[in-house]
Design an enzyme around this catalytic site. Structure first.
Site, PDB file in Angstrom:
ATOM      1  N   ARG A  96     -47.430   5.204 -37.637  1.00  0.00           N
ATOM      2  CA  ARG A  96     -46.022   5.927 -38.132  1.00  0.00           C
ATOM      3  C   ARG A  96     -44.526   6.099 -38.371  1.00  0.00           C
ATOM      4  NH1 ARG A  96     -49.506   9.142 -34.030  1.00  0.00           N
ATOM      5  NH2 ARG A  96     -51.399   9.238 -35.037  1.00  0.00           N
ATOM      6  N   LYS A 136     -37.663   5.179 -51.934  1.00  0.00           N
ATOM      7  CA  LYS A 136     -39.245   4.699 -52.659  1.00  0.00           C
ATOM      8  C   LYS A 136     -39.843   3.495 -52.009  1.00  0.00           C
ATOM      9  CE  LYS A 136     -38.666   7.065 -56.455  1.00  0.00           C
ATOM     10  NZ  LYS A 136     -38.702   7.119 -58.029  1.00  0.00           N
ATOM     11  N   GLU A 139     -31.404  -2.135 -65.328  1.00  0.00           N
ATOM     12  CA  GLU A 139     -31.055  -1.150 -64.657  1.00  0.00           C
ATOM     13  C   GLU A 139     -29.844   0.036 -64.438  1.00  0.00           C
ATOM     14  OE1 GLU A 139     -33.903   0.157 -64.041  1.00  0.00           O
ATOM     15  OE2 GLU A 139     -35.444  -1.156 -63.781  1.00  0.00           O
ATOM     16  N   LYS A 145     -26.403   6.104 -57.306  1.00  0.00           N
ATOM     17  CA  LYS A 145     -27.820   6.090 -56.959  1.00  0.00           C
ATOM     18  C   LYS A 145     -27.526   6.948 -56.058  1.00  0.00           C
ATOM     19  CE  LYS A 145     -32.227   5.115 -56.735  1.00  0.00           C
ATOM     20  NZ  LYS A 145     -33.556   3.696 -56.609  1.00  0.00           N
ATOM     21  N   GLU A 155     -37.786  13.221 -55.572  1.00  0.00           N
ATOM     22  CA  GLU A 155     -38.239  12.759 -57.353  1.00  0.00           C
ATOM     23  C   GLU A 155     -38.642  14.702 -57.753  1.00  0.00           C
ATOM     24  OE1 GLU A 155     -39.111   9.571 -58.460  1.00  0.00           O
ATOM     25  OE2 GLU A 155     -39.948  10.687 -60.563  1.00  0.00           O
ATOM     26  N   ARG A 202     -33.769  12.901 -59.841  1.00  0.00           N
ATOM     27  CA  ARG A 202     -34.075  11.762 -59.733  1.00  0.00           C
ATOM     28  C   ARG A 202     -35.014  11.322 -61.088  1.00  0.00           C
ATOM     29  NH1 ARG A 202     -35.153   8.747 -54.094  1.00  0.00           N
ATOM     30  NH2 ARG A 202     -35.551   6.466 -54.796  1.00  0.00           N
ATOM     31  N   ASN A 241     -35.951   7.389 -63.898  1.00  0.00           N
ATOM     32  CA  ASN A 241     -36.711   6.801 -64.801  1.00  0.00           C
ATOM     33  C   ASN A 241     -36.180   6.766 -66.905  1.00  0.00           C
ATOM     34  OD1 ASN A 241     -37.951   6.730 -62.402  1.00  0.00           O
ATOM     35  ND2 ASN A 241     -39.235   8.775 -62.632  1.00  0.00           N
ATOM     36  N   HIS A 276     -38.264   4.300 -68.680  1.00  0.00           N
ATOM     37  CA  HIS A 276     -39.204   3.468 -68.060  1.00  0.00           C
ATOM     38  C   HIS A 276     -40.473   3.771 -69.047  1.00  0.00           C
ATOM     39  CE1 HIS A 276     -36.050   2.342 -65.582  1.00  0.00           C
ATOM     40  NE2 HIS A 276     -37.200   1.719 -64.506  1.00  0.00           N
ATOM     41  N   HIS A 330     -42.759   0.916 -68.995  1.00  0.00           N
ATOM     42  CA  HIS A 330     -44.158   0.997 -68.793  1.00  0.00           C
ATOM     43  C   HIS A 330     -45.048   0.132 -69.654  1.00  0.00           C
ATOM     44  CE1 HIS A 330     -42.324   2.728 -64.694  1.00  0.00           C
ATOM     45  NE2 HIS A 330     -42.543   1.303 -64.786  1.00  0.00           N
ATOM     46  N   HIS A 338     -39.091  -6.661 -66.147  1.00  0.00           N
ATOM     47  CA  HIS A 338     -39.516  -5.450 -66.019  1.00  0.00           C
ATOM     48  C   HIS A 338     -38.274  -4.863 -66.651  1.00  0.00           C
ATOM     49  CE1 HIS A 338     -40.272  -0.854 -64.612  1.00  0.00           C
ATOM     50  NE2 HIS A 338     -38.521  -1.176 -64.213  1.00  0.00           N
TER      51      HIS A 338
END
Ligand code: GLY
Length: 339
Positions: A114, A136, A178, A214, A224, A228, A232, A235, A239, A252
């Site tokens: 956990r 993340k 980025e 960041k 998010e 946040r 993206n 993206h 994506h 990417h």
């Protein structure tokens, strides 16, 4: 060495940035316990070994380089290793590598018993400016990226800018995309640096400022719920193009770079950004298939029934959040589609 503190209540932590930090891991992290050092075959072996030498009971696990390692199978393998080696709740996992290693090792640490301590030592520009900070963690499932994961903050992040010296130029540009993304939404001064200086010789400054941006975003919206999502920026379309990644061979950051251009609403700014792309060898157009990209966009997990939320930029350092409909996208794809 510089330190940026990420203020998240009980989940707060420091990001140390500077030269030769790998050699200081033993002093900066609590490595006097069992430590699983996770790395991949694309990362120079010496980095994981340098960290492992500073642990009292260190074990290195090296997974295959590439997105295919962000899998349930590799996650299970790492958990099995922790169990086999007798790791307890007081032990720790350290990621030494890029985004794949950080996401995979972080998720493993989040789940074993956990949650056990996790330290991240990102070694690519992309992971140093973005994915290595902010908690993340995830693996992919059935071709869907990051669909199984957790928000799990590291206990510390060590950013050794010396490791960037050996990266191929294309890898550096991949990460710079980025950072440029963050400058467009949040920091006009960083954008001017990209315009007026040589980004390849300003990497330390760029990494430092990107982590500051960041940190500010994550501190306001760790999970998010709203703000946040500006991280993206670019993206959604990125994506959609990336879904053809194996066929198109783009990285990417290169897909994100393409994805940002249609989201810049000011033609002059779009022209300025293209000039920066040329300087750092990022693509300004690409011959992708619009139907395939549209299909991928509509299956993206961020595509909601009532529209697709996107971030747009009119002037560097500020953003607008909008909801677009599927029919809005074909003309946007046209902006970057090479015929
Ligand atoms: N890389 C985007 C985020 O951390 O939210």
């Amino acid at each position: 060495m510089d330190t940026i503190h990420i203020s998240l209540g009980a989940n707060s932590y420091d990001v140390h940035i500077g030269n030769g930090i790998l050699l200081q891991a033993g002093a900066l992290l609590d490595l006097a316990r069992r430590v699983l050092v996770v790395t991949d075959t694309g990362v120079p072996e010496v980095y994981a070994k340098t960290v492992c030498r500073q642990c009292s009971s260190g074990y290195i696990v090296c997974v295959e380089q590439g997105e295919q390692s962000k899998s349930i199978q590799t996650f299970e393998y790492l958990l099995s290793e922790l169990l086999r080696l007798g790791f307890t709740r007081g032990d720790a996992v350290v990621a030494v590598g890029g985004g794949v290693v950080g996401d995979l090792a972080g998720f493993t640490a989040a789940c074993y018993m956990r949650g056990i301590d996790f330290y991240n030592i990102p070694t690519t520009v992309l992971s140093q400016v973005d994915s290595g900070v902010g908690g993340k963690t995830a693996v992919n499932l059935n071709g869907v990226k990051n669909i199984v994961g957790a928000f799990f903050q590291p206990k510390k992040v060590l950013i050794d800018v010396d490791v960037l010296q050996t990266l191929p130029r294309r890898q550096i540009s991949n990460g710079l995309a980025e950072s440029l993304k963050m400058s467009l939404t949040s920091d006009a001064a960083l954008f001017r640096l990209f315009e007026n200086e040589d980004p390849y010789t300003s990497l330390e400054k760029i990494v430092y400022r990107s982590v500051q941006i960041k940190a500010a975003v994550v501190e306001q919206d760790e999970r998010e719920a709203g703000l946040r999502s500006i991280l993206n920026f670019g993206h959604t379309i990125g994506h959609a193009i990336e879904s053809e990644e194996e066929l198109n061979g783009l990285y990417h950051g290169e897909c994100v770079a393409l994805g940002m251009l249609p989201m810049i609403t000011n033609e002059d700014l779009r022209g300025d950004v293209k000039q920066i792309y040329k300087k750092i060898s990022l693509p300004v157009s690409f011959p992708f298939d619009v139907d395939t990209a549209m299909g991928a966009l509509l299956h993206d997990k961020k595509s909601a029934a009532n529209g697709i939320k996107v971030t747009m930029v009119e002037h560097p350092g500020s953003f607008i959040q909008k909801t677009l409909q599927p029919a809005d996208f074909p003309p946007l794809f046209d902006i970057i589609r090479k015929r």
